[in-house]
Design a protein around this motif. Sequence first.
Motif, short mmCIF file in Angstrom:
data_model
loop_
_atom_site.label_atom_id
_atom_site.label_comp_id
_atom_site.label_asym_id
_atom_site.label_seq_id
_atom_site.Cartn_x
_atom_site.Cartn_y
_atom_site.Cartn_z
N TRP A 137 0.82 -1.22 0.00
CA TRP A 137 0.00 0.00 0.00
C TRP A 137 0.85 1.27 0.00
CZ3 TRP A 137 -4.91 -0.04 -1.22
CH2 TRP A 137 -5.64 1.12 -1.05
N ILE A 138 2.07 1.17 0.54
CA ILE A 138 2.99 2.33 0.56
C ILE A 138 3.19 2.84 -0.87
CG2 ILE A 138 5.38 3.05 1.02
CD1 ILE A 138 5.31 0.91 3.34
N GLY A 139 3.27 1.95 -1.83
CA GLY A 139 3.49 2.34 -3.22
C GLY A 139 2.27 2.95 -3.88
N ILE A 140 1.09 2.81 -3.27
CA ILE A 140 -0.16 3.29 -3.85
C ILE A 140 -0.63 4.59 -3.18
CG2 ILE A 140 -2.61 2.72 -4.16
CD1 ILE A 140 -1.69 -0.27 -4.12
N ASP A 141 -0.43 4.68 -1.89
CA ASP A 141 -0.95 5.78 -1.08
C ASP A 141 -0.28 7.11 -1.44
OD1 ASP A 141 -2.67 6.31 1.44
OD2 ASP A 141 -0.75 7.28 1.91
N ARG A 142 -1.06 8.18 -1.46
CA ARG A 142 -0.49 9.49 -1.84
C ARG A 142 0.50 10.01 -0.81
NH1 ARG A 142 -2.55 13.88 0.74
NH2 ARG A 142 -4.44 13.52 1.94
N ARG A 143 0.33 9.62 0.47
CA ARG A 143 1.29 10.03 1.51
C ARG A 143 2.27 8.91 1.86
NH1 ARG A 143 -0.92 13.72 6.17
NH2 ARG A 143 -1.52 11.75 7.09
N LYS A 144 2.26 7.87 1.03
CA LYS A 144 3.20 6.73 1.17
C LYS A 144 3.10 6.07 2.54
CE LYS A 144 4.73 7.78 -2.88
NZ LYS A 144 4.03 7.15 -3.97
N GLN A 145 1.87 5.95 3.05
CA GLN A 145 1.63 5.31 4.33
C GLN A 145 1.24 3.85 4.14
OE1 GLN A 145 -1.36 8.26 5.71
NE2 GLN A 145 -0.25 8.13 7.66
N GLY A 146 1.89 2.97 4.89
CA GLY A 146 1.45 1.59 4.97
C GLY A 146 0.31 1.52 5.98
N PHE A 147 -0.32 0.35 6.08
CA PHE A 147 -1.41 0.21 7.04
C PHE A 147 -0.93 0.52 8.45
CE2 PHE A 147 -3.88 -3.20 4.39
CZ PHE A 147 -4.12 -2.26 3.41
N HIS A 148 0.29 0.09 8.78
CA HIS A 148 0.84 0.35 10.12
C HIS A 148 0.99 1.84 10.37
CE1 HIS A 148 4.12 -0.23 7.27
NE2 HIS A 148 4.86 0.56 8.03
N ASP A 149 1.36 2.62 9.34
CA ASP A 149 1.45 4.08 9.49
C ASP A 149 0.08 4.69 9.70
OD1 ASP A 149 4.30 4.53 9.05
OD2 ASP A 149 3.93 3.92 6.98
N LYS A 150 -0.90 4.22 8.94
CA LYS A 150 -2.26 4.76 9.08
C LYS A 150 -2.82 4.45 10.46
CE LYS A 150 -3.44 4.85 4.23
NZ LYS A 150 -3.58 6.29 4.14
N ILE A 151 -2.60 3.23 10.94
CA ILE A 151 -3.11 2.84 12.26
C ILE A 151 -2.47 3.69 13.35
CG2 ILE A 151 -3.12 0.97 13.98
CD1 ILE A 151 -3.41 -0.97 11.52
N ALA A 152 -1.16 3.90 13.25
CA ALA A 152 -0.44 4.64 14.30
C ALA A 152 -0.46 6.15 14.10
CB ALA A 152 1.01 4.16 14.35
N GLY A 153 -0.86 6.61 12.93
CA GLY A 153 -0.86 8.05 12.66
C GLY A 153 0.54 8.59 12.44
N THR A 154 1.35 7.85 11.65
CA THR A 154 2.73 8.26 11.38
C THR A 154 2.99 8.35 9.88
OG1 THR A 154 3.50 5.95 11.46
CG2 THR A 154 3.63 7.23 13.51
N LEU A 155 4.08 9.02 9.55
CA LEU A 155 4.57 9.14 8.18
C LEU A 155 6.06 8.84 8.19
CD1 LEU A 155 3.04 12.63 7.28
CD2 LEU A 155 2.32 10.45 6.31
N VAL A 156 6.59 8.39 7.07
CA VAL A 156 8.03 8.28 6.90
C VAL A 156 8.42 9.34 5.86
CG1 VAL A 156 9.96 6.81 6.22
CG2 VAL A 156 8.04 5.84 7.51
N VAL A 157 9.28 10.26 6.29
CA VAL A 157 9.66 11.39 5.45
C VAL A 157 11.18 11.48 5.36
CG1 VAL A 157 7.56 12.69 6.00
CG2 VAL A 157 9.63 13.01 7.39
N TYR A 158 11.64 12.20 4.33
CA TYR A 158 13.07 12.44 4.23
C TYR A 158 13.50 13.40 5.33
CZ TYR A 158 13.28 9.95 -0.14
OH TYR A 158 13.23 8.95 -1.08
N ASP A 159 14.65 13.11 5.93
CA ASP A 159 15.19 13.91 7.01
C ASP A 159 16.09 14.99 6.41
OD1 ASP A 159 16.02 14.90 9.41
OD2 ASP A 159 17.07 13.09 10.06
N ASN A 160 15.65 16.22 6.50
CA ASN A 160 16.39 17.33 5.89
C ASN A 160 17.43 17.92 6.83
OD1 ASN A 160 14.91 17.10 3.50
ND2 ASN A 160 13.27 18.36 4.34
#
Length: 161
Positions: A137-160
């Motif tokens: 689902w990470i490859g499909i979702d517009r915010r690149k969230q897997g189910f585990h991210d959606k459940i926990a309310g997290t995102l994986v982003v690039y660290d600037n």
Amino acid sequence: MENSSSSSPEPAPPPAAAPALEYVGFWKRFIAFLIDVFILTVIMVPLLLAIYGRSYLRLAHEGGGIAGVWDFLIQYVLPTIAVIVFWRYRGATPGKMAISARIVDAKTGRTPSTGKLIVRYFAYLVSMLPLFLGFVWIGIDRRKQGFHDKIAGTLVVYDND
């Protein structure tokens, strides 16, 4: 006559906009996963062989289940604690750090609470069922969230940073 505009305070500049978050996609996250698995394997296998000897390899190959309490602690408890501690204090596992990624709260863009991180870890089980669809689902979702991210309310982003 005084100029009234000179006595009034200057308007405050608008607050600086928060930098836009750039989401990390499936393949980069998969590479981070492979790095993490490699690191865990390099740590766990020698420990298990030191404790159980070469018979452990045969047991593992035959699908013999858990060899004992040390097997359970090293294969399940140690990785769970290590991953959550890395997420909490570094914002990422070594694999995610290698690809310059970090985990953030989906609402605030800041460090997630420890509770959210624990939920995220155990929500991996949901992402695995059925057929690892929650990870795909990470490859499909517009915010690149897997189910585990959606459940926990997290995102994986690039660290600037």
